[in-house]
Design a protein around this motif. Structure first.
Motif, PDB file in Angstrom:
ATOM      1  N   VAL A 156     -52.474   5.043   1.687  1.00 26.20           N
ATOM      2  CA  VAL A 156     -51.616   4.049   2.330  1.00 26.20           C
ATOM      3  C   VAL A 156     -51.740   2.734   1.579  1.00 26.20           C
ATOM      4  O   VAL A 156     -52.740   2.479   0.907  1.00 26.20           O
ATOM      5  CB  VAL A 156     -51.976   3.858   3.819  1.00 26.20           C
ATOM      6  CG1 VAL A 156     -51.798   5.155   4.589  1.00 26.20           C
ATOM      7  CG2 VAL A 156     -53.403   3.323   3.988  1.00 26.20           C
ATOM      8  N   SER A 173     -47.811  -2.195  12.312  1.00 32.12           N
ATOM      9  CA  SER A 173     -49.182  -1.886  11.916  1.00 32.12           C
ATOM     10  C   SER A 173     -49.301  -1.972  10.406  1.00 32.12           C
ATOM     11  O   SER A 173     -48.382  -1.600   9.674  1.00 32.12           O
ATOM     12  CB  SER A 173     -49.578  -0.492  12.391  1.00 32.12           C
ATOM     13  OG  SER A 173     -50.881  -0.145  11.960  1.00 32.12           O
ATOM     14  N   LEU A 175     -51.402  -0.105   7.980  1.00 33.38           N
ATOM     15  CA  LEU A 175     -52.248   1.082   8.028  1.00 33.38           C
ATOM     16  C   LEU A 175     -53.544   0.915   7.243  1.00 33.38           C
ATOM     17  O   LEU A 175     -54.592   1.425   7.645  1.00 33.38           O
ATOM     18  CB  LEU A 175     -51.471   2.294   7.502  1.00 33.38           C
ATOM     19  CG  LEU A 175     -50.296   2.759   8.371  1.00 33.38           C
ATOM     20  CD1 LEU A 175     -49.557   3.904   7.690  1.00 33.38           C
ATOM     21  CD2 LEU A 175     -50.763   3.181   9.758  1.00 33.38           C
ATOM     22  N   GLN A 176     -53.487   0.192   6.140  1.00 36.74           N
ATOM     23  CA  GLN A 176     -54.707   0.004   5.352  1.00 36.74           C
ATOM     24  C   GLN A 176     -55.750  -0.784   6.134  1.00 36.74           C
ATOM     25  O   GLN A 176     -56.944  -0.481   6.085  1.00 36.74           O
ATOM     26  CB  GLN A 176     -54.388  -0.702   4.031  1.00 36.74           C
ATOM     27  CG  GLN A 176     -55.563  -0.709   3.059  1.00 36.74           C
ATOM     28  CD  GLN A 176     -55.171  -1.253   1.706  1.00 36.74           C
ATOM     29  OE1 GLN A 176     -55.426  -2.413   1.405  1.00 36.74           O
ATOM     30  NE2 GLN A 176     -54.559  -0.420   0.884  1.00 36.74           N
ATOM     31  N   ASP A 178     -55.675  -1.199   9.592  1.00 39.91           N
ATOM     32  CA  ASP A 178     -55.908  -0.666  10.934  1.00 39.91           C
ATOM     33  C   ASP A 178     -56.481   0.736  10.946  1.00 39.91           C
ATOM     34  O   ASP A 178     -57.089   1.151  11.943  1.00 39.91           O
ATOM     35  CB  ASP A 178     -54.594  -0.655  11.736  1.00 39.91           C
ATOM     36  CG  ASP A 178     -54.004  -2.044  11.896  1.00 39.91           C
ATOM     37  OD1 ASP A 178     -54.771  -3.025  11.791  1.00 39.91           O
ATOM     38  OD2 ASP A 178     -52.783  -2.155  12.126  1.00 39.91           O
ATOM     39  N   LEU A 179     -56.297   1.489   9.865  1.00 43.82           N
ATOM     40  CA  LEU A 179     -56.683   2.897   9.873  1.00 43.82           C
ATOM     41  C   LEU A 179     -57.273   3.372   8.560  1.00 43.82           C
ATOM     42  O   LEU A 179     -58.283   4.062   8.535  1.00 43.82           O
ATOM     43  CB  LEU A 179     -55.453   3.749  10.215  1.00 43.82           C
ATOM     44  CG  LEU A 179     -55.649   5.256  10.280  1.00 43.82           C
ATOM     45  CD1 LEU A 179     -56.486   5.625  11.506  1.00 43.82           C
ATOM     46  CD2 LEU A 179     -54.302   5.981  10.325  1.00 43.82           C
ATOM     47  N   ASP A 217     -48.959   4.663  18.709  1.00 42.64           N
ATOM     48  CA  ASP A 217     -49.733   4.233  17.552  1.00 42.64           C
ATOM     49  C   ASP A 217     -49.684   5.232  16.397  1.00 42.64           C
ATOM     50  O   ASP A 217     -50.147   4.931  15.303  1.00 42.64           O
ATOM     51  CB  ASP A 217     -51.193   3.985  17.954  1.00 42.64           C
ATOM     52  CG  ASP A 217     -51.343   2.723  18.801  1.00 42.64           C
ATOM     53  OD1 ASP A 217     -50.445   1.871  18.738  1.00 42.64           O
ATOM     54  OD2 ASP A 217     -52.340   2.616  19.532  1.00 42.64           O
ATOM     55  N   GLU A 220     -46.304   4.539  13.092  1.00 48.33           N
ATOM     56  CA  GLU A 220     -46.343   3.931  11.753  1.00 48.33           C
ATOM     57  C   GLU A 220     -46.877   4.913  10.706  1.00 48.33           C
ATOM     58  O   GLU A 220     -46.411   4.926   9.558  1.00 48.33           O
ATOM     59  CB  GLU A 220     -47.199   2.665  11.751  1.00 48.33           C
ATOM     60  CG  GLU A 220     -46.559   1.480  12.441  1.00 48.33           C
ATOM     61  CD  GLU A 220     -46.865   1.407  13.925  1.00 48.33           C
ATOM     62  OE1 GLU A 220     -46.452   0.433  14.573  1.00 48.33           O
ATOM     63  OE2 GLU A 220     -47.519   2.340  14.445  1.00 48.33           O
ATOM     64  N   ARG A 221     -47.831   5.751  11.088  1.00 48.33           N
ATOM     65  CA  ARG A 221     -48.325   6.775  10.170  1.00 48.33           C
ATOM     66  C   ARG A 221     -47.195   7.736   9.779  1.00 48.33           C
ATOM     67  O   ARG A 221     -47.037   8.099   8.613  1.00 48.33           O
ATOM     68  CB  ARG A 221     -49.462   7.570  10.825  1.00 48.33           C
ATOM     69  CG  ARG A 221     -50.825   6.918  10.717  1.00 48.33           C
ATOM     70  CD  ARG A 221     -51.865   7.715  11.429  1.00 48.33           C
ATOM     71  NE  ARG A 221     -52.095   7.236  12.782  1.00 48.33           N
ATOM     72  CZ  ARG A 221     -53.041   7.680  13.588  1.00 48.33           C
ATOM     73  NH1 ARG A 221     -53.843   8.644  13.173  1.00 48.33           N
ATOM     74  NH2 ARG A 221     -53.200   7.186  14.797  1.00 48.33           N
ATOM     75  N   TRP A 224     -44.663   6.035   7.526  1.00 52.13           N
ATOM     76  CA  TRP A 224     -45.197   5.939   6.165  1.00 52.13           C
ATOM     77  C   TRP A 224     -45.097   7.274   5.437  1.00 52.13           C
ATOM     78  O   TRP A 224     -44.639   7.342   4.287  1.00 52.13           O
ATOM     79  CB  TRP A 224     -46.654   5.467   6.199  1.00 52.13           C
ATOM     80  CG  TRP A 224     -47.325   5.519   4.860  1.00 52.13           C
ATOM     81  CD1 TRP A 224     -48.260   6.412   4.437  1.00 52.13           C
ATOM     82  CD2 TRP A 224     -47.085   4.654   3.753  1.00 52.13           C
ATOM     83  NE1 TRP A 224     -48.630   6.153   3.138  1.00 52.13           N
ATOM     84  CE2 TRP A 224     -47.920   5.075   2.690  1.00 52.13           C
ATOM     85  CE3 TRP A 224     -46.249   3.557   3.550  1.00 52.13           C
ATOM     86  CZ2 TRP A 224     -47.934   4.451   1.461  1.00 52.13           C
ATOM     87  CZ3 TRP A 224     -46.265   2.929   2.312  1.00 52.13           C
ATOM     88  CH2 TRP A 224     -47.103   3.376   1.292  1.00 52.13           C
TER      89      TRP A 224
END
Length: 312
Positions: A156, A173, A175-176, A178-179, A217, A220-221, A224
Motif C-alpha cells: 500500500v 483512510s 492504509l499505510q 492505519d494498517l 473499515d 478502503e482496502r 485500493w
C-alpha cells in the motif's frame, strides 16, 4: 501438464472472465454475500432485505454469493440453513448462486497478476513475531522471499483513500498509516476475504454494495486492491447494525440466534420496520418484498451505525 502450463491455462480463463465481466455490466447490480461460518441471524436478514430492495428499486439485478473461502471456519449445516432461509423468505437470485471455495484457481491467478506487477510479496511474519502492533511495518517487503508456503501481502502507498458512502457520508483512510501492507493469502493457503470479495464483485459485474457498517473499515482496502487491478469503482452503502441486549452487534461471534424460516413473514416485517421503511402488508414474503421495494426510501434508514432498537 507442467506447473507453467496450468498457470497459463488459469490466466487465459481469468482473462476470459474479465472480458465477460466488462460486457455484462449493467446500471445496477447488487449482491447478498453471506458466509457459512454460522446460521443467518436477524442482522443478516436486514442486509438481505436492504440489498434486495435497493437493487429492485433501481430496476437492477440482485445476486447471491456464498463467501466460503475460510474453509476451516465453515460451521456445520450453516450453508444449508442459508439456502433454506433464502427459499422461505422467497429471495430469488437473478443468476446462479456461486460458491467462492469453487473459485480458488481464479484468486490464485489474480495473485499471479499482482506478482507480475510487483505489487505483492511473500511474508514470513507470524502473529507472535508481530505482537500487538496491528500496523504492519513492511518487514518482509524487501526480503524477496519465495511465495511457496508464505503469506502474501499487497503493498500500500502513503496516500489518503476516500469514498462517499450513501448512508455514512465521506469515509477516509491512509492504509499505510492505519494498517500497513495487508494479507491476501494466508500462510496456510486460505484466500483472504479482501481479495475474494474484490475479484468476485468485479467478475460478477457488481456496481453497488449494500452491507453492514461493521465492514465499513474494509472498504478502503478493497478500493485500493481494485485500483491495483484496474477494476471500475463501486458505490457503497453501509447499513446500521442491529444490536443485542448487551449493546453488541448481532453476530455469529456473539451467538446471535438463528432466524427461523417458519416465521418468515413476521421476521420480514420486523426487518423492514427496523430499516425505517413504510409499512407493508403481512403477506407472502415475495409480495412483501415487492411492496417494500416499490416503497424503498434510503432517507428513512436510521442514521449512524447502530439501529436504535434491541433484537434477539
Amino acid at each position: 501438464m507442467t506447473v507453467n502450463d496450468i498457470s497459463a491455462k488459469h490466466s487465459l480463463a481469468l482473462a476470459q472472465r474479465q472480458s465477460d465481466a466488462l460486457l455484462n455490466r449493467c446500471s445496477y447490480k447488487g449482491r447478498f454475500a453471506p458466509s457459512p461460518t454460522g446460521p443467518l441471524h436477524f442482522g443478516s436478514l436486514i442486509t438481505a432485505v436492504a440489498s434486495y430492495c435497493d437493487a429492485k428499486a433501481h430496476n437492477g439485478q440482485w445476486i447471491v454469493r456464498i463467501e466460503d473461502t475460510d474453509i476451516p471456519r465453515i460451521y456445520p449445516n450453516s450453508e444449508q440453513h442459508i439456502l433454506q432461509c433464502l427459499e422461505a423468505f422467497e429471495f430469488e437470485s437473478d443468476v446462479e448462486i456461486i460458491y467462492q471455495r469453487q473459485r480458488l484457481d481464479i484468486y490464485e491467478s489474480v495473485i499471479e497478476q499482482l506478482q507480475h506487477k510487483k505489487l505483492v510479496y511473500a511474508c514470513e511474519c507470524t502473529r507472535k513475531m508481530l505482537g500487538s502492533n496491528h500496523i504492519y511495518a513492511g518487514t518482509c517487503r524487501e526480503k524477496h522471499l519465495d511465495f511457496q508456503d508464505q503469506a502474501i501481502r499487497v503493498k500500500v502507498d502513503d496516500q489518503l483513500i476516500c469514498f462517499e458512502d450513501r448512508l455514512q457520508g465521506q469515509h477516509c483512510s491512509n492504509l499505510q498509516h492505519d494498517l500497513g501492507d495487508f494479507v491476501l493469502k494466508r500462510r496456510d493457503g486460505i484466500i483472504n476475504y479482501q481479495l475474494a470479495v474484490v475479484v468476485d464483485d468485479y467478475l460478477q459485474g457488481m456496481t453497488h454494495v449494500v452491507r453492514g457498517a461493521d465492514l465499513l473499515d474494509n472498504t478502503e482496502r478493497q478500493i485500493w486492491l481494485g485500483q491495483c487491478l484496474s477494476y471500475p469503482p463501486l458505490e457503497y452503502m453501509h447499513l446500521p447494525l442491529a444490536m443485542n441486549e448487551q449493546g453488541q452487534k448481532l453476530s455469529k461471534q456473539n451467538l446471535a440466534q438463528a432466524i427461523d424460516p417458519q416465521h418468515a413473514p413476521e421476521l420480514l416485517l420486523q426487518a423492514i420496520t427496523a430499516l425505517g421503511q413504510a409499512p407493508v402488508d403481512l403477506d407472502q414474503p415475495n409480495q412483501m418484498l415487492a411492496q417494500a421495494s416499490a416503497q424503498w426510501d434510503i432517507s428513512r434508514i436510521p442514521k449512524g451505525t447502530e439501529i436504535p432498537a434491541i433484537y434477539k
